[in-house]
Each structure stands twice: as C-alpha cells, then as structure tokens.
Design a protein around this motif. Structure first.
Motif: not given
Length: 539
Positions: A64-74, A347-360
């Motif tokens: 799975t390739y999972w991309l998310a915006r960061h969580g609630t911020r100040w 990469r051997s044994g890699l099953h998920a790439k997780l990325s955390f970024a922005h609304a932009e």
C-alpha cells in the motif's frame, strides 16, 4: 457553474464517499459548524479510515502507498497575532452585546501563551494520527504478520508537524513509546531525517522518518519548486482574491457591528476574518461553539465557509492546470512504488510506504488523479493544457482533469474570463493560463466557480482536505475473474481509498472495485512523465 467534484456514480448497493457527505440533502439537516471549518476541520468530523476499508477476500493484498495530510495543528503565528487584534474590539463592545455574549467580558487571546507552538502539531492532532495508525494496523496485518516496523518506509516533509504526525501514526501502528534520537548525519541519515527510538515490552528498536529540505523535495513539497505556481498564486491573490474576500467579508460588518454594539466604521474585513478564524480554532481544537462561533449563525457561517472553499479551489484545486499538474513527481513516485512492489524489485519485506505532508500536497494529487472531475466520459485534460479556445477543445481527451466549458462558468479550462465571457489576454496576447492580464478590474463582475450558499456544491474543503486527509492506494494480486473483467490476464490490481472510502479512478477499467495496475499505468503515463513537472512549472 463549474462542477469540480464527482467521486461516485449513484449505486443502490454501496453508499459511497461522495454520496454520503456531498449530497444536497445534507444542507437540509442541522448545521454543525465543527464539520464545516474548511481545511481547519478535524478528521473525526469527517469519515473514519476504518469505516471505509473494503476487503477483497478473493484477492491477495501485497502493498500500500499511503499519503496523509498532517493532523490538527496550532494556528500559525500570523493567525495568532491577527486574533490578538480582536482584544480591542471586544473591549469596546456595548453593554447589551456583553450581556448577550458574557464570554466577551473576560476574553483573552487563547493563544497568547502559545506563540512557541505556532504551526506545530496540536495534541488533538497527535491523537488523530495515533487512531489512524491503529486502524491502518489491521490492513497491514492482512498483508503479513511479521515485524511491523521493518515492513514500512516512512517519509515526511521538513516541517515538524508532518514528522510529528508520522511519529504519532507509527506509535498507533506499533505501540510502545516513541521518542526522537539525535542521530542526524550518522549511518546514512541526512540532516533532515529523524530517527525514532521505540521502547516496547522492555525492548528497544528504531526506525527513520525520511525527510528532504524544504526546497529540495519534489515528491512531497513540489509546490515549493514550481515557479509558475508561485506566480499564479501571487497574482491571483493580489489581483482578484484579496479584493474579492474583502468584499465578501465586508458584507458581514453591519450585522457584526450591531451585534457587538460598535460603530461599523471600526470594523474591517480583517476583523471579520479574524472572528471567523477564532471560531474555527475554538470549534476545531476544543469543540467550543458558544463564543466566537455564536457570532456566525448558520447562514453566515455557511457563507464564510464558502469563501474559504473558493480560496482553496482557486489556489490549490482544479482552477488552474498548473495547480495540479505540478504533482507529477508525486504521481511518479506512487507508480514506481506500485510497479516495484508488483515486480518484486523493491526493498525486500517492504509492504507499505507512508508519507505525511500538507493540504498543498494531497489536494493537487487528488485533482491530478481526476477524483474531483464530474465528467466521467472526459476525465482527463490533454497535454495542450489550456492554450486552446472553447471551439478547439476536443470531445475526448487523454489527461486527468477537464473543466466544464459552459458559457456561464467563471473559468474556462482553468483560465479566468472577463465579464464579456472572453479569455483574459496575457501580455503577448496569448491565452496561456499563466498570463492573467488585469484581473483587478474584474473583481466586481467576477462570479466564483463554486455556487454560493444556500445553493448546494460538491467542493468542500472540510471533506477534501480536513486535517489528516489521506489517500491510500492498495496493490492486490488479481484473481482470474478480475483479470478477465479488466481485460488483463493475471497481473495486479489496485484499489483507491480517499479518507477511508473506496473511490474509482476515471479512465480505469474497474472490476469488483479494483482497477488493473496496467490500466492505471497507461492512464497516468503522460502526467507522470519526467517532463510533466517542468512543462507545468516553467516560467
């Protein structure tokens, strides 16, 4: 009007993402402001990741390739300072206003002692990402039951809030206590990578959050490396949106002045914006709706939300091709990761790439994939982009996004038009989207591309880019029946989830909710080519 969001085809068997949250009937229900804060909306007010997961019992999940915006911020420091300006407004409020709104009597800026936290991940955001990690664990365990930490690769931007979101997500995924270590520059760790130490059941291990410098991150911060996009945003704000927003905010001044018991002359559009932003922060961070939000009854709150949505659409959404074609490097990274996982060359044994970024980051990608296109027969924008007239537009094209060409639209293929419905010419008399002409003269006659409340619309920042917004591409080993249905013998299929709900990619041959990987690669080939980013971003 320009319809910019169509994530579904009506179905009697599946209540899909868009039908649940974007149907016009939602406006007939009671208006809960916490769920309508545009990009300040907490993820919990939208759809839960766990609710949307669909399981394909006959298919073997691989990656799975999972991309998310960061969580609630100040809020940012700039916003904190703007809210501070309200102190003088509340002090001058009339006695009747203070009796009607007792909270004004002792109001102080809730962020006056939090300047050092400006822009950082809020504790509420930490919990959001931990819960997402816990939900994601169930999916990852369906792929394999080995060591979870070694089966994932974690990426974030140079911003602390995205790295902290990654750490919180991983804590929810793996459990234990996660703390940063000071290992930058050692063992291949760059100056922006963060090594996290994990203590669980008395044992210690580590993982790395990979990050690149702000202006050297074409995958997650492509918007910082696109001169044409910078020019587009700067000019459309200076020549159009800034004046338009003042006009819209100004419409609230007489009502707010009367409610506050102050002279209308002492209020400006900036004060209206600050009051609305205070409402957003109080409602989003602490679920407080009895103070600043009480100054915006349902109808007024919907109007302010619409202004925010127009801003999001024009600057980060589908208004101009450069705003989403610049996501080409991210799309290329996604397809490369899926291809490597399918071929077994990653990469051997890699099953998920997780990325955390922005609304932009996530909004342009969603638009590039065509998730917000309403024309299922013409989901893609041709490589000509927008240097064509209405008569030149083909009936079918092969890119990702196609704008409606109806004469009443405020946009034509991403280009702004004047009140006479002609393209606004550039300095060289061309019709390229990057040449905007003198838009300031058109503010009064400009019709925003999103229908104004109470008219229903399909583009809502609170659904497209709430805190924690995410897109998940799951790779499966296709079964024979699915391969035949998608006209592919054997091979692999992908499933796309947006905020946890399954969505279909325009132009992809789907079977049982899955799109063949080969079809996906063919569909996106031109938008992820090595020259796509340069073509979109060159000056």
């Amino acid at each position: 009007m320009i319809a910019v969001l169509d994530l579904f085809r009506r179905s009697t068997s599946l209540l899909t993402f868009a039908h649940m949250v974007l149907a016009p009937s939602i406006f007939a229900q009671s208006y809960v402001v916490e769920g309508h804060l545009c990009t300040k909306t907490p993820y919990e007010q939208r759809q839960s990741l766990s609710r949307g997961n669909s399981k394909h019992e006959s298919s073997q999940p691989l990656f799975t390739y999972w991309l998310a915006r960061h969580g609630t911020r100040w809020p940012t420091q700039k916003r904190m300072q703007q809210i501070q300006e309200l102190q003088s407004v509340f002090k001058l409020a009339g006695q009747e206003a203070k009796q009607a709104h007792p909270w004004m009597n002792k109001w102080t800026n809730p962020f006056k002692d939090s300047i050092h936290l400006a822009g950082h991940l809020h504790p509420k955001g930490v919990k959001e990402m931990q819960h997402m990690g816990q939900d994601f664990k169930h999916y990852l365990l369906a792929i394999q039951d080995q060591e979870l930490l070694t089966s994932v690769e974690v990426h974030a931007t140079a911003k602390a809030r995205t790295q902290d979101s990654a750490k919180a997500f991983m804590q929810g995924l793996y459990g234990g206590t996660h703390t940063y270590t000071d290992c930058q520059g050692q063992g291949g760790i760059t100056g922006h990578d963060r090594v996290v130490n994990v203590t669980k059941h008395g044992y210690n291990t580590t993982y790395t959050i990979h990050a690149r410098p702000k202006h050297q991150d074409p995958v997650l911060r492509f918007f910082d490396m696109c001169p044409a996009y910078d020019e587009y945003v700067a000019q459309i704000n200076a020549d159009l949106l800034d004046a338009w927003k003042q006009q819209e905010w100004g419409a609230h001044i007489p009502r707010l002045a009367e409610g506050l018991g102050v002279d209308p002359g002492m209020l400006t559009g900036r004060h209206v914006d600050a009051l609305w932003h205070l409402c957003q922060q109080e409602a989003g961070l602490w679920s407080i709706t009895h103070s600043a939000c009480s100054l915006f009854p349902s109808q007024e709150a919907q109007h302010m939300e619409w202004v925010d949505d127009v801003q999001l659409f024009m600057c980060k959404g589908a208004a101009s091709p450069v705003a989403y074609h610049m996501a080409a490097p991210l799309l290329a990274d996604i397809t490369t990761s899926l291809q490597e996982a399918a071929a077994g060359t990653g990469r051997s044994g890699l099953h998920a790439k997780l990325s955390f970024a922005h609304a932009e980051t996530i909004v342009p990608l969603a638009c590039l994939l065509g998730l917000f296109s309403t024309n299922s027969k013409q989901p893609f924008l041709s490589d000509q982009q927008c240097n064509t007239t209405a008569d030149d537009l083909p009936e079918q094209s092969s890119g990702v996004h196609q704008q409606n060409t109806d004469a009443d639209d405020g946009l034509m293929n991403g280009c702004l038009r004047d009140s006479n419905s002609s393209f606004i010419q550039g300095k060289d008399n061309s019709r390229e989207c990057r040449n905007f002409g003198n838009l300031g003269e058109a503010v009064q006659s400009w019709a925003p591309p999103l229908p104004k409340p109470p008219q229903p619309r399909k583009w809502h920042g609170s659904m497209i880019a709430p805190y924690g917004a995410n897109i998940q591409l799951n790779l499966y080993q296709c079964q024979e029946s699915q391969a035949l249905a998608t006209k592919r013998q054997g091979g692999h299929c992908i499933e796309v989830l947006y905020n946890g709900m399954p969505v279909q990619l325009p132009g992809c041959h789907h079977s049982q909710g899955l799109c063949s990987l080969e079809s996906f690669l063919e569909t996106t080939q031109s938008m992820r080519s090595p020259t796509a980013f340069d073509h979109a971003c060159r000056m």
